[in-house]
Design a protein around this motif. Structure first.
Motif, PDB file in Angstrom:
ATOM      1  N   ILE A  59     -20.587 -35.119  39.159  1.00 49.38           N
ATOM      2  CA  ILE A  59     -20.891 -36.087  40.206  1.00 49.38           C
ATOM      3  C   ILE A  59     -21.548 -37.273  39.527  1.00 49.38           C
ATOM      4  CG2 ILE A  59     -22.242 -36.570  42.283  1.00 49.38           C
ATOM      5  CD1 ILE A  59     -22.029 -33.604  42.953  1.00 49.38           C
ATOM      6  N   GLY A  60     -20.941 -38.433  39.688  1.00 42.75           N
ATOM      7  CA  GLY A  60     -21.503 -39.624  39.064  1.00 42.75           C
ATOM      8  C   GLY A  60     -21.622 -39.515  37.557  1.00 42.75           C
ATOM      9  N   GLY A  61     -20.700 -38.806  36.940  1.00 39.00           N
ATOM     10  CA  GLY A  61     -20.714 -38.666  35.494  1.00 39.00           C
ATOM     11  C   GLY A  61     -21.632 -37.588  34.964  1.00 39.00           C
ATOM     12  N   HIS A  62     -22.315 -36.864  35.862  1.00 40.91           N
ATOM     13  CA  HIS A  62     -23.227 -35.800  35.449  1.00 40.91           C
ATOM     14  C   HIS A  62     -22.705 -34.463  35.939  1.00 40.91           C
ATOM     15  CE1 HIS A  62     -26.211 -38.692  34.176  1.00 40.91           C
ATOM     16  NE2 HIS A  62     -25.966 -39.354  35.301  1.00 40.91           N
ATOM     17  N   GLU A  63     -22.880 -33.450  35.105  1.00 39.52           N
ATOM     18  CA  GLU A  63     -22.442 -32.122  35.506  1.00 39.52           C
ATOM     19  C   GLU A  63     -23.398 -31.562  36.549  1.00 39.52           C
ATOM     20  OE1 GLU A  63     -21.116 -27.821  33.625  1.00 39.52           O
ATOM     21  OE2 GLU A  63     -21.886 -29.378  32.306  1.00 39.52           O
ATOM     22  N   ALA A  64     -22.841 -31.093  37.666  1.00 44.47           N
ATOM     23  CA  ALA A  64     -23.653 -30.506  38.728  1.00 44.47           C
ATOM     24  C   ALA A  64     -24.018 -29.077  38.361  1.00 44.47           C
ATOM     25  CB  ALA A  64     -22.890 -30.526  40.044  1.00 44.47           C
ATOM     26  N   ALA A  65     -25.213 -28.664  38.787  1.00 39.88           N
ATOM     27  CA  ALA A  65     -25.713 -27.343  38.412  1.00 39.88           C
ATOM     28  C   ALA A  65     -25.068 -26.224  39.208  1.00 39.88           C
ATOM     29  CB  ALA A  65     -27.229 -27.294  38.585  1.00 39.88           C
ATOM     30  N   GLY A  66     -24.664 -26.465  40.420  1.00 39.88           N
ATOM     31  CA  GLY A  66     -24.075 -25.429  41.253  1.00 39.88           C
ATOM     32  C   GLY A  66     -23.780 -25.973  42.632  1.00 39.88           C
ATOM     33  N   GLU A  67     -23.323 -25.104  43.524  1.00 33.80           N
ATOM     34  CA  GLU A  67     -22.941 -25.556  44.859  1.00 33.80           C
ATOM     35  C   GLU A  67     -24.089 -26.209  45.603  1.00 33.80           C
ATOM     36  OE1 GLU A  67     -20.817 -22.729  47.214  1.00 33.80           O
ATOM     37  OE2 GLU A  67     -19.658 -22.052  45.492  1.00 33.80           O
ATOM     38  N   ASP A  68     -25.298 -25.627  45.500  1.00 36.19           N
ATOM     39  CA  ASP A  68     -26.453 -26.230  46.171  1.00 36.19           C
ATOM     40  C   ASP A  68     -26.726 -27.617  45.632  1.00 36.19           C
ATOM     41  OD1 ASP A  68     -26.769 -23.975  47.716  1.00 36.19           O
ATOM     42  OD2 ASP A  68     -28.322 -23.114  46.435  1.00 36.19           O
ATOM     43  N   GLU A  69     -26.646 -27.762  44.330  1.00 38.81           N
ATOM     44  CA  GLU A  69     -26.878 -29.067  43.719  1.00 38.81           C
ATOM     45  C   GLU A  69     -25.773 -30.049  44.088  1.00 38.81           C
ATOM     46  OE1 GLU A  69     -29.528 -30.395  42.073  1.00 38.81           O
ATOM     47  OE2 GLU A  69     -30.480 -28.542  42.718  1.00 38.81           O
ATOM     48  N   ASP A  70     -24.528 -29.569  44.188  1.00 38.00           N
ATOM     49  CA  ASP A  70     -23.424 -30.429  44.607  1.00 38.00           C
ATOM     50  C   ASP A  70     -23.701 -31.003  45.985  1.00 38.00           C
ATOM     51  OD1 ASP A  70     -22.054 -29.787  42.284  1.00 38.00           O
ATOM     52  OD2 ASP A  70     -20.661 -28.408  43.263  1.00 38.00           O
ATOM     53  N   PHE A  71     -24.131 -30.146  46.902  1.00 35.84           N
ATOM     54  CA  PHE A  71     -24.398 -30.560  48.278  1.00 35.84           C
ATOM     55  C   PHE A  71     -25.523 -31.590  48.301  1.00 35.84           C
ATOM     56  CE2 PHE A  71     -26.126 -30.069  52.572  1.00 35.84           C
ATOM     57  CZ  PHE A  71     -24.967 -30.106  53.337  1.00 35.84           C
ATOM     58  N   ARG A  72     -26.601 -31.286  47.595  1.00 39.74           N
ATOM     59  CA  ARG A  72     -27.742 -32.214  47.553  1.00 39.74           C
ATOM     60  C   ARG A  72     -27.331 -33.543  46.929  1.00 39.74           C
ATOM     61  NH1 ARG A  72     -33.152 -30.555  47.555  1.00 39.74           N
ATOM     62  NH2 ARG A  72     -33.463 -32.051  45.875  1.00 39.74           N
ATOM     63  N   ALA A  73     -26.597 -33.506  45.831  1.00 41.26           N
ATOM     64  CA  ALA A  73     -26.186 -34.723  45.146  1.00 41.26           C
ATOM     65  C   ALA A  73     -25.276 -35.572  46.023  1.00 41.26           C
ATOM     66  CB  ALA A  73     -25.498 -34.380  43.829  1.00 41.26           C
ATOM     67  N   LEU A  74     -24.451 -34.919  46.822  1.00 39.46           N
ATOM     68  CA  LEU A  74     -23.554 -35.660  47.705  1.00 39.46           C
ATOM     69  C   LEU A  74     -24.344 -36.525  48.676  1.00 39.46           C
ATOM     70  CD1 LEU A  74     -20.697 -36.247  48.776  1.00 39.46           C
ATOM     71  CD2 LEU A  74     -20.955 -34.244  50.245  1.00 39.46           C
ATOM     72  N   PHE A  75     -25.433 -35.998  49.200  1.00 37.59           N
ATOM     73  CA  PHE A  75     -26.215 -36.730  50.194  1.00 37.59           C
ATOM     74  C   PHE A  75     -27.351 -37.547  49.602  1.00 37.59           C
ATOM     75  CE2 PHE A  75     -23.941 -33.627  52.627  1.00 37.59           C
ATOM     76  CZ  PHE A  75     -23.503 -34.374  53.708  1.00 37.59           C
ATOM     77  N   LEU A  76     -27.843 -37.175  48.428  1.00 42.58           N
ATOM     78  CA  LEU A  76     -28.945 -37.915  47.823  1.00 42.58           C
ATOM     79  C   LEU A  76     -28.490 -38.985  46.842  1.00 42.58           C
ATOM     80  CD1 LEU A  76     -31.465 -35.032  47.093  1.00 42.58           C
ATOM     81  CD2 LEU A  76     -31.599 -36.755  48.897  1.00 42.58           C
ATOM     82  N   GLY A  77     -27.413 -38.708  46.138  1.00 41.05           N
ATOM     83  CA  GLY A  77     -26.955 -39.649  45.130  1.00 41.05           C
ATOM     84  C   GLY A  77     -27.828 -39.608  43.896  1.00 41.05           C
ATOM     85  N   GLY A  78     -27.652 -40.589  43.053  1.00 44.77           N
ATOM     86  CA  GLY A  78     -28.420 -40.663  41.822  1.00 44.77           C
ATOM     87  C   GLY A  78     -28.897 -42.080  41.576  1.00 44.77           C
ATOM     88  N   HIS A  79     -29.959 -42.198  40.837  1.00 47.73           N
ATOM     89  CA  HIS A  79     -30.521 -43.518  40.584  1.00 47.73           C
ATOM     90  C   HIS A  79     -29.649 -44.355  39.653  1.00 47.73           C
ATOM     91  CE1 HIS A  79     -31.943 -41.120  37.196  1.00 47.73           C
ATOM     92  NE2 HIS A  79     -32.047 -42.246  36.529  1.00 47.73           N
ATOM     93  N   ASP A  80     -28.772 -43.712  38.918  1.00 51.09           N
ATOM     94  CA  ASP A  80     -27.948 -44.433  37.952  1.00 51.09           C
ATOM     95  C   ASP A  80     -26.513 -44.652  38.410  1.00 51.09           C
ATOM     96  OD1 ASP A  80     -27.348 -41.740  37.833  1.00 51.09           O
ATOM     97  OD2 ASP A  80     -27.089 -41.701  35.661  1.00 51.09           O
ATOM     98  N   GLU A  81     -26.220 -44.427  39.707  1.00 51.59           N
ATOM     99  CA  GLU A  81     -24.847 -44.623  40.164  1.00 51.59           C
ATOM    100  C   GLU A  81     -24.593 -46.101  40.437  1.00 51.59           C
ATOM    101  OE1 GLU A  81     -25.669 -43.346  44.822  1.00 51.59           O
ATOM    102  OE2 GLU A  81     -24.250 -42.203  43.644  1.00 51.59           O
ATOM    103  N   SER A  82     -23.373 -46.502  40.176  1.00 51.49           N
ATOM    104  CA  SER A  82     -22.982 -47.888  40.411  1.00 51.49           C
ATOM    105  C   SER A  82     -22.781 -48.104  41.914  1.00 51.49           C
ATOM    106  CB  SER A  82     -21.679 -48.188  39.666  1.00 51.49           C
ATOM    107  OG  SER A  82     -20.594 -47.511  40.287  1.00 51.49           O
ATOM    108  N   PRO A  83     -22.729 -49.349  42.354  1.00 56.14           N
ATOM    109  CA  PRO A  83     -22.473 -49.605  43.770  1.00 56.14           C
ATOM    110  C   PRO A  83     -21.145 -48.996  44.248  1.00 56.14           C
ATOM    111  CG  PRO A  83     -23.305 -51.587  42.725  1.00 56.14           C
ATOM    112  CD  PRO A  83     -23.059 -50.571  41.628  1.00 56.14           C
TER     113      PRO A  83
END
Length: 87
Positions: A5-29
């Motif tokens: 997700i966003g060039g970073h490997e996700a840790a697992g399904e829970d992290e995938d879900f969280r990353a989908l809704f939280l995003g990352g500080h280094d993601e492009s517009p």
């Protein structure tokens, strides 16, 4: 299978879900726009499924908390008392 997700490997399904809704500080517009569109689609699906599926209802409530989505259910989509009880 590895998930990125966003060039970073996700840790697992829970992290995938969280990353989908939280995003990352280094993601492009552009990455943010794509992630947010996917999150809206997932959230809409969860709301639709929540009428018959308690887990989907809990996931929708969690997604709303993660992303500060204002929940405005359509008639019969997600009773407010069910959402309040889940939180």
């Amino acid at each position: 299978m590895r998930t990125f997700i966003g060039g970073h490997e996700a840790a697992g399904e829970d992290e995938d879900f969280r990353a989908l809704f939280l995003g990352g500080h280094d993601e492009s517009p552009e990455q943010r726009a794509v992630r947010q569109a996917a999150a809206r689609d997932v959230f809409a699906d969860l709301l639709e499924e929540s009428a018959d599926d308690e887990i989907a209802m809990l996931n929708a409530a969690y997604a709303a908390q993660l992303s500060s989505i204002v929940i405005r259910p359509t008639a019969g989509a997600l009773p407010k008392d069910r959402l309040r009880d889940a939180a």
